[in-house]
Design a protein around this motif. Structure first.
Motif, short mmCIF file in Angstrom:
data_model
loop_
_atom_site.label_atom_id
_atom_site.label_comp_id
_atom_site.label_asym_id
_atom_site.label_seq_id
_atom_site.Cartn_x
_atom_site.Cartn_y
_atom_site.Cartn_z
N VAL A 97 -10.45 -2.09 -0.22
CA VAL A 97 -9.15 -1.61 0.23
C VAL A 97 -8.80 -2.28 1.55
O VAL A 97 -9.65 -2.85 2.22
CB VAL A 97 -9.13 -0.06 0.39
N LEU B 222 -6.21 6.21 5.49
CA LEU B 222 -5.58 5.81 4.23
C LEU B 222 -5.70 6.92 3.19
O LEU B 222 -4.77 7.26 2.48
CB LEU B 222 -6.24 4.54 3.68
N TRP C 103 -2.88 9.26 1.07
CA TRP C 103 -2.83 9.26 -0.38
C TRP C 103 -2.92 10.68 -0.93
O TRP C 103 -2.21 11.07 -1.85
CB TRP C 103 -3.96 8.38 -0.92
N ASP D 260 0.83 -1.21 0.00
CA ASP D 260 0.00 0.00 0.00
C ASP D 260 0.87 1.27 0.00
O ASP D 260 2.00 1.25 0.44
CB ASP D 260 -0.92 0.13 1.20
N THR D 261 0.27 2.32 -0.45
CA THR D 261 0.99 3.60 -0.58
C THR D 261 1.63 4.02 0.74
O THR D 261 2.79 4.43 0.77
CB THR D 261 -0.01 4.71 -0.99
N GLU E 175 -4.97 -3.31 4.14
CA GLU E 175 -3.53 -3.55 4.13
C GLU E 175 -3.22 -4.90 3.51
O GLU E 175 -4.11 -5.75 3.38
CB GLU E 175 -3.00 -3.51 5.56
N THR E 176 -1.96 -5.09 3.19
CA THR E 176 -1.51 -6.38 2.70
C THR E 176 -1.82 -7.45 3.75
O THR E 176 -1.58 -7.23 4.92
CB THR E 176 0.01 -6.33 2.45
N HIS F 152 -4.35 -0.74 -4.61
CA HIS F 152 -3.68 -0.09 -3.50
C HIS F 152 -3.74 1.42 -3.63
O HIS F 152 -3.46 2.14 -2.71
CB HIS F 152 -2.24 -0.57 -3.40
N GLU G 118 -5.72 -6.11 -7.89
CA GLU G 118 -4.47 -5.36 -7.92
C GLU G 118 -3.86 -5.39 -9.30
O GLU G 118 -2.65 -5.37 -9.47
CB GLU G 118 -3.48 -5.91 -6.89
#
Lengths: 593, 605
Positions: free
Chosen positions: B394, B593, B597, A522-523, B396-397, B555, B524
């Motif tokens: 959306v 988040l 961004w 993620d960014t 997190e990994t 992401h 993704e």
């Protein structure tokens, strides 16, 4: 199939003659076990002839004599003991022959695999790219195995020779006329075998090629299993595989039909021989020059020929695929391994990079120029962002600087040394290259980060921390010792990339190349990683960037357009360039709109 | 040497002991159930095996008759009788061999047909297995199931099958012939033959185990080599040759040791028959000579019995000679059958429900999932997504967002809970309908070694040139295609290696577009495309989204910003859902988040 497979295949015609030559080459380094096996075979042949002779002697001296009133209880015991004694000697011969023949074949297989491993690890990427992975894997398994198939029956086939000599001697002693029949029988077998090998050569070679096709389809299809699933193409894939499997079936059936003819002769020839012996023998007995026991002995001798004939057929048949396998293996095993420069240690500190007019096209598409006369100098400690549209050559340029493109190694100078002059160990220490697609080994996380196994736990953890992987790894039950599946598939894309990143960072290299190495992260985490990275090392950095924040971190931007450097300068300077602005600002515009 | 036994993680390790393995008989039974055509071939062969046996036995009978009636023993030879006998035997021989030829051909046809089918069944089964199985097993191991394992079976059908069907019948017939001469001696021979079975049994279990270990070693060998090749660039960039070399040496050495072990048993097996044959011969001779009067034997009969015993050695030897291939065949066959026995969880319903054309709604009801290892990847996810909306996921990994997407296109089924598409339970939807209506573009844009055109057409079985052109047009890829050396007919290379990662994704986008799905899942997929190309695709997808439900996992939050519904995943749970503005105002995880961004954009603009 085989679009970019140009390692080539030897074109030795798969004949029995070529097979014999090949076997000779293969055996040369493994003479002791093979010779032992042949000695075992000779013992077996001698035992076989001896037991036939014993049977003849028993018929005359024990059976018939006893029926003529001569009580021969004692000689019956002797005869029984003789039979068992001969059988024991014969069995020892068999065990020796088989065990050492097997050992010979296993050793040849092992040395073939060792040679392949050597090639796969020592050859440059440019060489590996010329072959399909499916082919190289097939070499390790089926080709190495097929190569040695002919070695199992070989000592036994030598045994046929011994058998022919020993029984020939016996036959001449018994009766020259009968020996004449044998003189016909042995060449007849040779003729049948050579006819057989001539007919079977071609379809066998074809079926061998079809085996490779089947394996190739399986390899591609299983590698792409996820796509096959999502596209619902299972049925289509099965049909594709079935077509190849059916071709293979047809070829194998053809071989089987030819073999069934061979079997008829193999089976019946000794029996016809026995009948002829009986006919001729009846006359020789009436003239008093032969005994019934002689006939029994000869019949037993001929009868013993059936199995060696089976084995001989097996040998002939296995020679053909062995040659085909060797034709495929040879260009790989015998490819010259380029000499490696001396290991003189890595250049220290942040490294200067000079790309001195690099042009490149993949061997599979020589007309499609990927890099077109790239000239670029990166100062020590500088961070350069490579920016460009898809297919503009960003990844290829990274690979060129990292030294895995090896065709252009003479035109890339890192730390004052041309890449071609780097020992691989020096290069790996000097340059840390993180790939776009993270590749993990099926080992623990720790050994994936610390590939050499010589870094301390602290430095592994430190690298993982910079790569923002420590927190996740520590949360696992086995922490850094957690094993990873093939290609790290049990780990998500972002986690894979972070492990791969930690792997690069643990070596404290003077040049770090990140080829879109955080694309699946993620960014927020990406920015965290990059800022950590900047503060933890003063290494020169080359980074393929798709995000504005990443580009902004760079000292300089290189804009690639169709494999050429379109413009280079700071981000703000390049914004004057329309193409660049359009490309880079696409996000901001998309964000605004 | 001890460390050779250390299992290598990630590759197949044979933990089962011999006791849990099926014996050869069970493998045969299961094998014949799988491909019944083989059984038909075997039965016909067995019948004609009797004829072959008669042909063989005729030789000692003729010898006996020649000795006793042709006067060979007495010295007053009647050549006329001998000639008649020989001609008769020759006639029998020709007839039986002709029968054998016919039988063999019949058997070859059946055997080859069943081998082909077994191979294809195994191949199909691999593709039917759930994704979690694919994750666990090395590709190399699966390849060896449809190649070397089936090949080991085919080597047996080449050289051993006829022997194994016919020779036991021959053995039986020889005993019957012996019994005709003297049932007492036949009984004696039979009793001394019994140790063969006992010894064979003893060796067989050990041999089967040794063969199995060897096959496992081969699987590991392939896994290790495959890894060293697919990871070749990493191995070189990190100078990891030595450690990889060590690993390859280890698997080669294990393979060698296991091979030697199997070889040891194989070497011993042959001898058993030979030794027992000698004991049998000695016993019959001893008793026959000393008790000839009590047994009422002629000398010709005793010679015939002895000759019959030597005839017995040939089938026993042939069985021994082919036992190696037989054992390998059983081991290989077992592995293939075991593969076929592995459950296929996502078996499509026999008569599945069709899905209507156009956009489809999605509902998840208390969905939970793990990859079979008990580690929850998704926990109690419930959500309703109306048809025709753009949904962004959306998180997190490792939050479970990719797994959720995989469940939507049924790459796996939920461990508990259910997924409804357009009001229909996903597990009830027909496979064809599902593939057509729900389409995913995975992260890894795997392409087949074919042309771009073919790869795009793989998106739909009946795609026409017009469909492909339309997809290209929709995604505005004309310029890109025009720049390729052979346009749409450019080959992509193995795994698409001649194209860049971004280009591969363009092709997989077109591949999805050509299917015209009602639900499009983008996992993704835009991560490796440069901003310009990405923008181009984003615009194309806007048009593609028309009349579809779009589920995107990206992401970048630009996708989320333009979505109708945003789903925020964290640690396997759906923690927030709603419109973009709504969630930003709510000030939760999504707001965080988004703030990060936006800072990214502001930073450079």
């Amino acid at each position: 199939m085989a679009t970019n497979d140009d390692l080539g295949v030897d074109d030795t015609k798969p004949t029995v003659r070529a097979g014999v030559r090949l076997v000779r080459t293969l055996l040369r380094p493994h003479i002791p076990p093979f010779a032992t096996s042949v000695i075992g075979s000779a013992v077996f042949a001698a035992g076989t002839v001896a037991s036939a002779t014993a049977l003849g002697w028993i018929t005359d001296r024990v059976v018939i004599d006893s029926f003529e009133g001569d009580i021969a209880g004692a000689s019956a015991v002797t005869a029984a003991a003789l039979i068992i004694a001969i059988a024991i000697v014969r069995s020892l011969g068999v065990v020796t022959r088989r065990y050492f023949a097997g050992m010979t074949a296993e050793r040849v297989e092992r040395s073939t695999r060792q040679a392949l491993a050597q090639q796969y690890l020592s050859q440059p990427m440019s060489w590996l790219r010329r072959a399909s992975t499916g082919r190289l894997v097939a070499h390790v398994d089926s080709d190495a195995k097929v190569l040695t198939h002919s070695l199992h029956p070989l000592p036994f086939s030598f045994g046929v020779l011994f058998l022919a000599i020993f029984s020939g001697v016996r036959l001449v002693i018994i009766d020259p006329w009968i020996a004449l029949i044998a003189l016909f029988l042995f060449p007849a077998m040779t003729v049948i075998n050579s006819l057989y090998s001539r007919f079977v050569e071609k379809p066998l070679a074809e079926s061998q090629a079809e085996v490779a096709t089947v394996a190739g389809i399986a390899h591609e299809s299983f590698e792409g299993a996820l796509i096959v699933k999502t596209l619902g193409r299972r049925q289509a894939e099965v049909e594709r595989f079935d077509a190849a499997a059916d071709n293979l079936r047809a070829r194998r059936q053809q071989v089987g039909f030819i073999r069934s003819w061979m079997d008829i002769f193999r089976h019946s020839l000794p029996q016809v021989g026995i009948l002829v012996v009986l006919l001729v023998g009846a006359n020789r007995i009436s003239s008093g020059s032969m005994s019934p026991g002689d006939i029994v002995e000869i019949a037993a001798l001929f009868g013993a020929l059936a199995i060696p004939m089976l084995v001989f057929g097996f040998l002939l048949e296995s020679l053909i695929p062995s040659v085909v396998a060797w034709n495929r293996l040879r260009p790989v095993i015998e490819a010259p391994i380029p000499e490696v420069p001396k290991q003189i240690g890595r250049p220290e500190g942040p490294l200067e990079v000079v790309v001195d007019g690099v042009s490149f096209a993949w061997a599979s598409a020589p007309d499609d120029i990927v890099l077109d006369d790239i000239a670029l100098t990166i100062a020590p400690g500088e961070m350069v962002a490579i920016v460009g549209s898809t297919g503009s050559g960003k990844s290829t340029l990274c690979a060129a600087i990292a030294g895995v493109l090896d065709d252009v190694d003479d035109h890339v100078i890192v730390g004052g040394r041309a890449l071609q002059d780097f020992h691989p160990a020096d290069r790996a220490e000097a340059i840390a290259y993180v790939f776009q697609e993270a590749f993990l080994f099926a080992e623990s996380i720790r050994s994936n980060i610390d590939l050499d196994g010589d870094s301390s736990h602290e430095s592994v953890v430190m690298a993982a921390k910079v790569a923002a992987a420590d927190e996740w790894i520590s949360s696992l039950a086995q922490s850094y010792d957690t094993p990873i599946g093939e290609r790290g598939v049990t780990v998500s894309g972002g986690q894979r990339q972070r492990i791969a990143l930690a792997r690069a960072l643990v070596r404290d290299a003077g040049l770090v190349i990140l080829d879109d190495a955080t694309s699946a992260v993620d960014t927020v985490v990406e920015q965290q990683i990059l800022s950590h990275l900047r503060s933890s090392t003063n290494a020169t950095m080359v980074i393929v960037a798709n995000r504005l924040a990443t580009i902004a971190l760079a000292d300089r931007v290189v804009h690639l357009v169709d494999g050429r450097i379109g413009a280079t300068g700071s981000h703000d300077e390049l914004l004057e360039n329309d193409d660049y602005r359009e490309l880079v600002m696409a996000y901001a515009e998309a964000g605004d709109g | 040497m001890a460390d050779l036994e250390t299992p290598v993680p990630g590759v197949e390790v044979d933990t089962a002991d011999a006791a849990t393995h099926d014996g050869a008989i069970q493998v045969l039974r299961r094998g014949l159930q799988t491909t019944p055509e083989l059984l038909q071939g075997l039965l016909a062969t067995a019948l004609i095996g009797v004829a072959v046996a008669i042909g063989q036995i005729s030789i000692p009978i003729v010898i006996q008759l020649a000795l006793d009636r042709g006067g060979l023993t007495s010295g007053e030879v009647d050549t006329g009788v001998v000639l008649r006998l020989v001609l008769m035997a020759f006639g029998v021989l020709v007839a039986t061999e002709a029968l054998a030829l016919i039988a063999k051909r019949r058997m070859i046809v059946r055997a080859e047909a069943s081998l082909r089918r077994l191979r294809v069944l195994a191949f199909d089964h691999v593709h039917r297995q759930t994704l979690s199985v694919h994750n666990e097993q090395a590709t190399g191991v699966m390849i060896s199931r449809v190649t070397s394992d089936v090949d080991s079976l085919s080597r047996f059908t080449d050289w051993g099958l006829f022997v194994w069907v016919v020779e036991p019948i021959v053995v039986l017939c020889i005993f019957v012939a012996m019994a005709v001469y003297s049932w007492q001696l036949a009984l004696l021979a039979l009793v001394s033959f019994l140790p063969v079975f006992v010894a064979m049994r003893w060796v067989r279990t050990r041999m089967a185990l040794a063969h199995d270990e060897r096959r496992t070693a081969i699987g590991n060998l392939l896994g290790a080599f495959n890894e060293s090749l697919t990871g070749a660039e990493v191995v070189r960039a990190y100078n990891a040759q030595h450690r990889t070399q060590k690993r390859l040496d280890t698997v080669s050495e294990v393979r060698y040791q296991k091979g030697l072990k199997a070889n040891l048993y194989m070497s011993g097996v042959y001898v058993i028959g030979d030794l027992v044959g000698a004991v049998m011969l000695a016993a019959v001779l001893l008793v026959g000579v000393t008790q000839r009067e009590a047994l009422d034997l002629s000398s010709g009969s005793l010679v015939a019995i002895m000759f019959l015993i030597t005839l017995l050695l040939t089938p026993i030897a042939e069985l021994g000679e082919t036992i190696n291939t037989a054992q390998e065949a059983v081991a290989g066959w077992r592995k293939v059958l075991d593969l076929l026995d592995q459950p296929i969880e996502d078996l499509d319903p026999e008569t599945g429900v069709a899905l209507s054309a156009g956009a489809l709604s999605i509902a998840a009801n208390h969905v939970a999932f793990d990859y079979g290892d008990g580690v929850p990847v998704l926990r109690d996810v419930s959500v309703e997504l109306p048809a025709g909306r753009r949904i962004a996921i959306v998180g997190e990994t490792g939050s479970g967002k990719s797994t959720f997407a995989r469940l939507l296109c049924r790459l796996a089924d939920p461990t508990s809970g259910s997924i409804m598409i357009d009001g229909v339970e996903l597990t009830d939807v027909a496979g064809d309908a599902r593939h057509r209506a729900i389409r995913m573009v995975p992260q890894d844009g795997f392409l087949f070694d074919a042309t771009i055109r073919e790869n795009i057409s793989f998106g739909r079985a009946d795609a026409t040139q017009a469909d492909i052109d339309q997809a290209i047009d929709l995604l505005s890829l004309e310029a890109w295609v025009a720049g390729l050396p052979d346009g749409l007919d450019t080959p992509v290379g193995e795994r698409g290696s001649s194209l860049s990662v971004g280009e591969r994704q363009l092709v997989s986008f077109a591949r999805a577009a050509v299917a015209d799905p009602g639900i499009l899942i983008l996992d993704e997929a835009t991560s490796s495309v440069d901003p310009q190309t990405d923008l181009q695709l984003t615009r194309a997808l806007d048009r593609l989204a028309e009349g579809r439900t779009i589920v995107s996992i990206a992401h970048r939050l630009s996708t989320a910003e333009s979505a109708d519904i945003v789903l925020v995943f964290s640690d396997g749970e759906l923690i927030e859902q709603g419109g973009h503005d709504e969630l930003v105002l709510a000030g939760g995880r999504y707001a965080e988040l988004f703030a990060a961004w936006t800072a990214d954009i502001d930073h450079t603009a």
